[in-house]
Design a protein around this motif. Structure first.
Motif, PDB file in Angstrom:
ATOM      1  N   ASN A  94       0.962  -0.977  -0.051  1.00 38.86           N
ATOM      2  CA  ASN A  94      -0.235  -0.029   0.013  1.00 38.86           C
ATOM      3  C   ASN A  94       0.952   1.158  -0.011  1.00 38.86           C
ATOM      4  O   ASN A  94       2.245   0.679  -0.120  1.00 38.86           O
ATOM      5  CB  ASN A  94      -1.031   0.206   1.560  1.00 38.86           C
ATOM      6  N   ASP A  95      -0.236   2.723   0.109  1.00 38.73           N
ATOM      7  CA  ASP A  95       0.939   3.544   0.037  1.00 38.73           C
ATOM      8  C   ASP A  95       1.738   4.014   1.286  1.00 38.73           C
ATOM      9  O   ASP A  95       2.870   4.350   1.301  1.00 38.73           O
ATOM     10  CB  ASP A  95      -0.532   4.685   0.023  1.00 38.73           C
ATOM     11  N   ALA A  96       2.053   3.005   2.359  1.00 39.71           N
ATOM     12  CA  ALA A  96       2.796   3.324   3.697  1.00 39.71           C
ATOM     13  C   ALA A  96       3.988   2.757   3.169  1.00 39.71           C
ATOM     14  O   ALA A  96       5.115   3.108   4.060  1.00 39.71           O
ATOM     15  CB  ALA A  96       2.485   2.677   4.904  1.00 39.71           C
ATOM     16  N   ASP A  97       4.131   1.353   1.973  1.00 37.40           N
ATOM     17  CA  ASP A  97       4.658   0.583   1.776  1.00 37.40           C
ATOM     18  C   ASP A  97       6.043   1.578   0.840  1.00 37.40           C
ATOM     19  O   ASP A  97       7.188   1.679   0.651  1.00 37.40           O
ATOM     20  CB  ASP A  97       5.232  -0.558   0.906  1.00 37.40           C
ATOM     21  N   ASP A  99       5.696   5.109   0.911  1.00 37.98           N
ATOM     22  CA  ASP A  99       6.277   6.276   1.471  1.00 37.98           C
ATOM     23  C   ASP A  99       7.743   5.344   2.400  1.00 37.98           C
ATOM     24  O   ASP A  99       8.445   6.421   2.352  1.00 37.98           O
ATOM     25  CB  ASP A  99       5.615   6.804   2.659  1.00 37.98           C
ATOM     26  N   HIS A 100       7.413   4.387   3.109  1.00 37.67           N
ATOM     27  CA  HIS A 100       8.622   3.705   3.134  1.00 37.67           C
ATOM     28  C   HIS A 100       9.714   3.707   2.521  1.00 37.67           C
ATOM     29  O   HIS A 100      11.414   4.138   2.452  1.00 37.67           O
ATOM     30  CB  HIS A 100       8.634   2.667   3.553  1.00 37.67           C
ATOM     31  N   TYR A 101       9.525   3.677   1.034  1.00 43.87           N
ATOM     32  CA  TYR A 101      10.482   2.943  -0.322  1.00 43.87           C
ATOM     33  C   TYR A 101      11.307   4.717  -0.483  1.00 43.87           C
ATOM     34  O   TYR A 101      12.699   4.667  -0.325  1.00 43.87           O
ATOM     35  CB  TYR A 101      10.100   2.500  -1.580  1.00 43.87           C
ATOM     36  N   GLU A 103      11.206   7.259   1.005  1.00 41.24           N
ATOM     37  CA  GLU A 103      11.860   7.978   2.439  1.00 41.24           C
ATOM     38  C   GLU A 103      14.188   7.066   2.182  1.00 41.24           C
ATOM     39  O   GLU A 103      14.617   7.963   2.665  1.00 41.24           O
ATOM     40  CB  GLU A 103      11.429   7.534   3.399  1.00 41.24           C
ATOM     41  N   SER A 120       6.939   8.852  -6.018  1.00 40.33           N
ATOM     42  CA  SER A 120       5.953   8.141  -5.502  1.00 40.33           C
ATOM     43  C   SER A 120       4.240   8.396  -5.927  1.00 40.33           C
ATOM     44  O   SER A 120       3.942   7.022  -5.944  1.00 40.33           O
ATOM     45  CB  SER A 120       5.837   9.269  -4.163  1.00 40.33           C
ATOM     46  N   LYS A 124       2.009   5.111  -6.477  1.00 37.71           N
ATOM     47  CA  LYS A 124       0.541   4.844  -5.819  1.00 37.71           C
ATOM     48  C   LYS A 124      -0.261   4.832  -6.697  1.00 37.71           C
ATOM     49  O   LYS A 124      -1.542   3.723  -6.430  1.00 37.71           O
ATOM     50  CB  LYS A 124       0.955   6.024  -4.977  1.00 37.71           C
TER      51      LYS A 124
END
Length: 216
Positions: A94-97, A99-101, A103, A120, A124
């Motif tokens: 999901n989007d959190a993954d 965002d982690h990438y 970062e 990003s 997404k």
């Protein structure tokens, strides 16, 4: 003449040397130095967007590996091989993954995170409208990593045996993958072939190049 790091004929020699090892020598172990290279071949594997929707579980526990045999169609490679890698997809990406990438990309490349916003958004949007189910897409990425692992192993004269003949549900259960958000896709034992593995001497059966490669 263009120079290469490895001679072309040597690459072909090692790819011809490789085969799906049916019987490993349980007394031969991969050295720590060689294993570190194989481990890094997984870490360095390419993936779509570079998103790395996976995790690679190296099963060291002998008792656990023994339990996996009955869920591997009785294939004893899972216990005989020096190392056993279970290649798994990350479920529900999901989007959190993303965002982690992003970062991590900002940190490694030392660029402002805002400058990566466009990329990003592209990733997404892909996750929201994938051409196939996301788990299937992730599984395709895992197979890229498997191919890189096997090629690196062949270059180091380490034997491998990619295996789809196993019960993913039981693997997930025994290895605790589900609660971590992962699911097993393919298994790869690595080690050294047994001297009496009859399959080692069999010639490869491949269609002629002109039958499988076409220039357009």
């Amino acid at each position: 003449m263009i120079s290469t790091v490895v001679a072309p004929d040597q690459v072909l020699q090692q790819l011809n040397w490789r085969y799906a090892t049916k019987k490993f020598d349980p007394n031969k172990k991969i050295s720590a130095e060689v294993w570190k290279t194989l481990e890094q071949s997984l870490v360095l594997a390419p993936s779509s967007f570079g998103l790395q929707p996976w995790k690679f579980f190296v099963v060291d526990n002998p008792e656990l590996r023994q339990k996996l045999v009955e869920h591997s169609w009785g294939q004893t490679q899972v216990v005989e091989a020096s190392h056993l890698v279970v290649l798994a997809i990350k479920k529900d990406i999901n989007d959190a993954d993303v965002d982690h990438y992003i970062e991590k990309m900002s940190e490694v490349r030392q660029v402002p995170i805002d400058s990566l916003q466009g990329f990003s958004n592209v990733v997404k949007n892909f996750l929201k409208n994938p051409p196939v189910k996301l788990d299937e897409w992730a599984a395709r990425q895992v197979y890229i990593a498997l191919g890189q692992l096997m090629t690196a192993a062949a270059m180091l004269e380490i034997d491998t045996c990619p295996m789809e003949g196993f019960n993913p549900i039981k693997y997930n259960e025994l290895l605790g993958l589900t609660e971590q958000g992962y699911s097993a896709v393919v298994v790869c034992p690595l080690g050294y072939r047994a001297a009496d593995d009859k399959y080692a001497a069999l010639p490869k059966v491949r269609f002629p190049t002109e039958e499988v490669v076409e220039y357009i």
